[in-house]
Scaffold this motif. Structure first.
Motif, PDB file in Angstrom:
ATOM      1  N   GLU A 120      26.324  33.994  39.563  1.00 31.55           N
ATOM      2  CA  GLU A 120      26.806  34.262  40.923  1.00 31.55           C
ATOM      3  C   GLU A 120      28.062  35.130  40.886  1.00 31.55           C
ATOM      4  O   GLU A 120      28.233  36.014  41.740  1.00 31.55           O
ATOM      5  CB  GLU A 120      27.107  32.957  41.650  1.00 31.55           C
ATOM      6  N   LYS A 121      28.929  34.903  39.911  1.00 29.90           N
ATOM      7  CA  LYS A 121      30.120  35.739  39.759  1.00 29.90           C
ATOM      8  C   LYS A 121      29.710  37.177  39.480  1.00 29.90           C
ATOM      9  O   LYS A 121      30.303  38.117  40.012  1.00 29.90           O
ATOM     10  CB  LYS A 121      30.991  35.212  38.618  1.00 29.90           C
ATOM     11  N   HIS A 122      28.692  37.333  38.654  1.00 33.57           N
ATOM     12  CA  HIS A 122      28.200  38.671  38.352  1.00 33.57           C
ATOM     13  C   HIS A 122      27.616  39.327  39.610  1.00 33.57           C
ATOM     14  O   HIS A 122      27.793  40.525  39.822  1.00 33.57           O
ATOM     15  CB  HIS A 122      27.160  38.609  37.232  1.00 33.57           C
ATOM     16  N   SER A 180      36.073  30.743  41.350  1.00 30.65           N
ATOM     17  CA  SER A 180      36.140  30.149  40.009  1.00 30.65           C
ATOM     18  C   SER A 180      35.117  29.031  39.817  1.00 30.65           C
ATOM     19  O   SER A 180      34.789  28.678  38.689  1.00 30.65           O
ATOM     20  CB  SER A 180      37.547  29.618  39.728  1.00 30.65           C
ATOM     21  N   GLN A 181      34.591  28.494  40.902  1.00 35.15           N
ATOM     22  CA  GLN A 181      33.606  27.408  40.813  1.00 35.15           C
ATOM     23  C   GLN A 181      32.164  27.918  40.769  1.00 35.15           C
ATOM     24  O   GLN A 181      31.242  27.133  40.555  1.00 35.15           O
ATOM     25  CB  GLN A 181      33.797  26.455  41.986  1.00 35.15           C
ATOM     26  N   LEU A 182      31.979  29.219  40.962  1.00 31.94           N
ATOM     27  CA  LEU A 182      30.629  29.775  40.941  1.00 31.94           C
ATOM     28  C   LEU A 182      30.083  29.823  39.517  1.00 31.94           C
ATOM     29  O   LEU A 182      30.846  29.903  38.546  1.00 31.94           O
ATOM     30  CB  LEU A 182      30.638  31.209  41.503  1.00 31.94           C
ATOM     31  N   GLU A 183      28.765  29.783  39.407  1.00 31.25           N
ATOM     32  CA  GLU A 183      28.120  29.987  38.105  1.00 31.25           C
ATOM     33  C   GLU A 183      28.339  31.450  37.698  1.00 31.25           C
ATOM     34  O   GLU A 183      28.530  32.315  38.550  1.00 31.25           O
ATOM     35  CB  GLU A 183      26.618  29.697  38.209  1.00 31.25           C
ATOM     36  N   HIS A 222      31.923  41.077  53.992  1.00 26.77           N
ATOM     37  CA  HIS A 222      31.766  39.673  54.381  1.00 26.77           C
ATOM     38  C   HIS A 222      31.200  38.832  53.231  1.00 26.77           C
ATOM     39  O   HIS A 222      31.687  37.733  52.948  1.00 26.77           O
ATOM     40  CB  HIS A 222      30.866  39.569  55.612  1.00 26.77           C
ATOM     41  N   ASN A 223      30.168  39.346  52.566  1.00 25.12           N
ATOM     42  CA  ASN A 223      29.546  38.614  51.456  1.00 25.12           C
ATOM     43  C   ASN A 223      30.542  38.373  50.320  1.00 25.12           C
ATOM     44  O   ASN A 223      30.574  37.287  49.733  1.00 25.12           O
ATOM     45  CB  ASN A 223      28.332  39.377  50.914  1.00 25.12           C
ATOM     46  N   TYR A 227      36.581  40.319  33.363  1.00 24.08           N
ATOM     47  CA  TYR A 227      36.022  38.968  33.258  1.00 24.08           C
ATOM     48  C   TYR A 227      34.598  39.020  32.702  1.00 24.08           C
ATOM     49  O   TYR A 227      34.246  38.248  31.816  1.00 24.08           O
ATOM     50  CB  TYR A 227      36.043  38.256  34.618  1.00 24.08           C
ATOM     51  N   ASN A 228      33.793  39.945  33.203  1.00 20.49           N
ATOM     52  CA  ASN A 228      32.416  40.072  32.740  1.00 20.49           C
ATOM     53  C   ASN A 228      32.369  40.418  31.252  1.00 20.49           C
ATOM     54  O   ASN A 228      31.526  39.890  30.513  1.00 20.49           O
ATOM     55  CB  ASN A 228      31.670  41.132  33.555  1.00 20.49           C
TER      56      ASN A 228
END
Length: 126
Positions: free
Chosen positions: A30-32, A24-27, A14-15, A74-75
């Motif tokens: 937050e993506k990490h 794509s809009q997350l900082e 769920h998270n 991506y990271n």
């Protein structure tokens, strides 16, 4: 044990899916965090895999692994970009590298978001 494991797995699912549409809009931080949740979900599932339906598990893990690999790529790009930005004396070649990294990050963001959307439509494990 299965009931508790599924509760944890469903919460992580769920998270992760909650960020699918706007990943794509997350900082970057937050993506990490989403990347770490994906890893945690995969390892949690693998820990209790013997308790789960094999066919459903195979489909679920295939999509989850694709997301995990793309998030890892991506990271790596984020880390490489940060290293180039910290260079004390930028060289001409850095401009090419940072340009490629920026383009690849954009491509990966679109891919990750698409994979997250596909993953969010995957049936939850039972």
């Amino acid at each position: 044990m299965k009931k508790h494991a599924l509760k944890v797995i469903h919460a992580l699912h769920h998270n992760i899916c909650a960020h699918a549409e706007h990943f794509s809009q997350l900082e970057d931080e937050e993506k990490h965090r989403v990347r770490k949740q994906v890893k945690q979900l995969r390892y949690s599932i693998e820990f209790v895999a013997s308790l789960l339906d094999v066919k459903a598990l195979k489909t679920y893990l295939k999509k989850l692994k694709a997301v995990q690999e793309s998030l890892g790529h991506y990271n790596d790009l984020v880390v490489a970009d940060a290293l180039f930005q910290q260079a004390p004396e930028p060289e001409a070649a850095y401009s090419f590298a940072t340009g490629w990294i920026a383009a690849e990050k954009n491509r990966m963001l679109k891919l990750v978001e698409q994979q997250l959307m596909q993953f969010s439509q995957t049936k939850k494990l039972k």
